[in-house]
Every structure is written in C-alpha cells, then in structure tokens.
Write a protein that holds these residues in place. Sequence first.
Motif, mmCIF file in Angstrom:
data_model
loop_
_atom_site.group_PDB
_atom_site.id
_atom_site.type_symbol
_atom_site.label_atom_id
_atom_site.label_comp_id
_atom_site.label_asym_id
_atom_site.label_seq_id
_atom_site.Cartn_x
_atom_site.Cartn_y
_atom_site.Cartn_z
ATOM 1 N N GLU A 217 36.457 -9.431 154.622
ATOM 2 C CA GLU A 217 35.881 -8.872 153.586
ATOM 3 C C GLU A 217 35.528 -9.598 152.718
ATOM 4 O OE1 GLU A 217 34.300 -5.678 151.249
ATOM 5 O OE2 GLU A 217 35.077 -5.730 153.317
ATOM 6 N N THR A 218 36.063 -10.812 152.334
ATOM 7 C CA THR A 218 35.833 -11.910 151.452
ATOM 8 C C THR A 218 34.297 -12.511 152.029
ATOM 9 O OG1 THR A 218 37.867 -12.469 150.560
ATOM 10 C CG2 THR A 218 36.415 -14.229 150.320
ATOM 11 N N MET A 219 34.259 -12.774 153.340
ATOM 12 C CA MET A 219 33.172 -13.432 153.978
ATOM 13 C C MET A 219 31.880 -12.299 153.890
ATOM 14 S SD MET A 219 35.287 -15.174 157.165
ATOM 15 C CE MET A 219 33.805 -16.066 157.747
ATOM 16 N N ARG A 220 32.121 -10.797 153.966
ATOM 17 C CA ARG A 220 31.138 -10.244 153.802
ATOM 18 C C ARG A 220 30.436 -9.957 152.490
ATOM 19 N NH1 ARG A 220 34.303 -6.181 157.313
ATOM 20 N NH2 ARG A 220 33.077 -6.121 159.413
ATOM 21 N N THR A 221 31.187 -10.227 151.489
ATOM 22 C CA THR A 221 30.635 -10.131 150.124
ATOM 23 C C THR A 221 30.200 -11.413 149.542
ATOM 24 O OG1 THR A 221 33.054 -10.486 149.141
ATOM 25 C CG2 THR A 221 32.366 -8.262 149.707
ATOM 26 N N ARG A 222 30.317 -12.652 150.324
ATOM 27 C CA ARG A 222 30.207 -13.994 149.736
ATOM 28 C C ARG A 222 28.947 -14.149 149.333
ATOM 29 N NH1 ARG A 222 30.080 -19.407 153.475
ATOM 30 N NH2 ARG A 222 30.169 -20.769 151.667
ATOM 31 N N ALA A 223 27.745 -13.696 150.009
ATOM 32 C CA ALA A 223 26.339 -13.829 149.483
ATOM 33 C C ALA A 223 26.245 -13.272 148.039
ATOM 34 C CB ALA A 223 25.235 -13.635 150.362
ATOM 35 N N ALA A 224 26.510 -12.050 148.152
ATOM 36 C CA ALA A 224 26.280 -11.240 146.821
ATOM 37 C C ALA A 224 27.019 -11.851 145.484
ATOM 38 C CB ALA A 224 26.828 -9.871 146.956
ATOM 39 N N ARG A 225 28.413 -12.404 146.051
ATOM 40 C CA ARG A 225 29.059 -13.034 144.811
ATOM 41 C C ARG A 225 28.522 -14.306 144.515
ATOM 42 N NH1 ARG A 225 33.433 -14.751 146.453
ATOM 43 N NH2 ARG A 225 33.405 -14.045 148.617
ATOM 44 N N TYR A 226 28.133 -15.045 145.351
ATOM 45 C CA TYR A 226 27.428 -16.420 145.046
ATOM 46 C C TYR A 226 26.179 -16.044 144.160
ATOM 47 C CZ TYR A 226 25.150 -20.935 145.731
ATOM 48 O OH TYR A 226 24.508 -21.999 145.492
ATOM 49 N N ASN A 227 25.275 -15.121 144.609
ATOM 50 C CA ASN A 227 24.200 -14.886 143.757
ATOM 51 C C ASN A 227 24.604 -14.394 142.350
ATOM 52 O OD1 ASN A 227 22.642 -15.603 145.854
ATOM 53 N ND2 ASN A 227 22.419 -13.629 146.683
ATOM 54 N N GLU A 228 25.541 -13.506 142.053
ATOM 55 C CA GLU A 228 26.263 -13.053 140.942
ATOM 56 C C GLU A 228 26.633 -14.388 140.034
ATOM 57 O OE1 GLU A 228 29.271 -10.246 141.933
ATOM 58 O OE2 GLU A 228 27.797 -8.744 142.186
#
Length: 286
Positions: A217-228
């Motif tokens: 789940e952390t890996m799935r959201t990684r891109a969005a969190r990075y951009n945030e």
Amino acid sequence: MTKTIENVSLVLEGGTFRTVYTAGVLDAFMEENLYFPYIVGVSAGAINTVSYVSKQQKRTLNVLTKYRNDPRYMGLRNYWKERSMVGLDFAYNQIPNKHILFDWETYYAYDGEVEFGVTNARTGEVEYKDALTMTKDCLMLRATCAIPFVFPEIIIDEVPYYDGGLANAIPVDRAIEKGYNKHVLILTRPQGYVKKSGRGTKWSIRLLQKKYPKLVETMRTRAARYNERIQEIKELEQAGQVFIFKPDYALKSFENKVEKMQASYNMGYRHAKEKMDALKAFLNEN
C-alpha cells in the motif's frame, strides 16, 4: 575550522546513482567546513551522508566511479550468493573496511545528530535510525538502500526493512518534527519533475502483495505522496524556510557511464560553489 550552524537541518533525497550530484554539493560544503547539527538521509542519500559525516572529500565519487561497473559491486551473479543485484558484502563491508577505507573514528565523533530513514516492511511506515550507532557491516545503510528485488529485505533486530525512500523520499517533515525551522535540501530530480508509478514498482507490488500488504500500500501511494511533498517544499521555499540544490536536467538512476557520473558530480559541485554566498546568508539569517 568547522563553522557552527544553528537551527538548520540538512535533508538528502535518495536516487541510486543520481546522488553522485549530491556528492558534488557535499564536497563543496566540506571545503567550506559547513556541517549541520541535524542530518537526515534516505536510500543513496544516506550513502552520501556517511562520507560527509566522516569528512572524506571525494570518497563517494571515488567509490562510485571505480566500482560502478565491477560485477562484485553490481551484477546479476550476486543473486546466486546474496539474493541481491548489489554485492552486499563487497559494497558494504569490503569496500569501506578493506579497499577505500572509511574513517569510522571521525564518523562516530560527529558533533551533531544523524538519522537514516528506513521502511518497515510489516507496517509500511518509515522509521528513523540513529546513524551514528551504525555497526561496521553497515547493516543500517543496507536497509535504507534496499530497493525491493534489487536488494533482499534487510533484517535489523528481527524486523525486515526496505528502502527508506519508499515511505518518505524527502524527509523534511522529520527535520521539522525535530524542531528545525530552516532546511537545506539536496534533491536529485530537476525542476518540474512529476513522479509516476513505473513498471518496476508495479511488478514489485504483485510479488510482495501477500507477504507485506502494508508495504505494498505504501508503494502504491508513493508517487502521489512524492508529488505532494514537492508541493509542500515549494511552499516552504516561498516562506524562506528552505534552500534547495537540484540538478539542471534529469539524471539516470542506474547510470553506468563513468563520464556522465563525473559530469553529475561536477554539476553538484559547481552549483554549491555558485550558490555558496547565498547559502551562507541563508544559514546566518535569524
């Protein structure tokens, strides 16, 4: 003489071989005797941190350019012995303790706090380790660099860990949590970069889904969190709370051409020299 810096943190993004840019910036800092009271690094940013804390100028550059194409350092045959593309014993034990010697005495004597971010495979959450307690087998450094399937999971105190950048790629929030209100950031992506989930991430997710669902789940959201996080950094920059170094153009994460790695290093060093007066003004502002 080391210059005293107060209430300013140093935050280092990872990025495998993109961080040779970081090495150039940090070597320029060392020339000016600029050392920070708090440093937090993840993944290959942590690799740069150790040579900076041990005050060994050009050590990171020398290691990467000498061994990047050595199969003992990185190559498929390492999977047979260590389930890792990176030769774990060679890279994290033999190089620092036999070949390009690491100055452990200076490292352990660093007058400041240094942390490495690691991702707990069971919880999917970032944890921060006291880097100045790292043992000479560099287990903590292996953990923060452990990209899934490039590395195996790294076990510390019976807990499995992977790359710290999975859970927190640019841990400026940790520095804020520690009480620092100004930050020097060394990033490894150029202006305007927007992260997307790559094929490697999707493949890793499929293979890790059953064993470590929270990590997935952390890996799935990684891109969005990075951009945030990049947006948050822009806001901090507008408020005058961060000073940023970043490359002029996109660097290859798995660059294997030594001349291009040298060019990335030179760019980081040049950026630091060109911005040194502005950086010192930032550091001295109340």
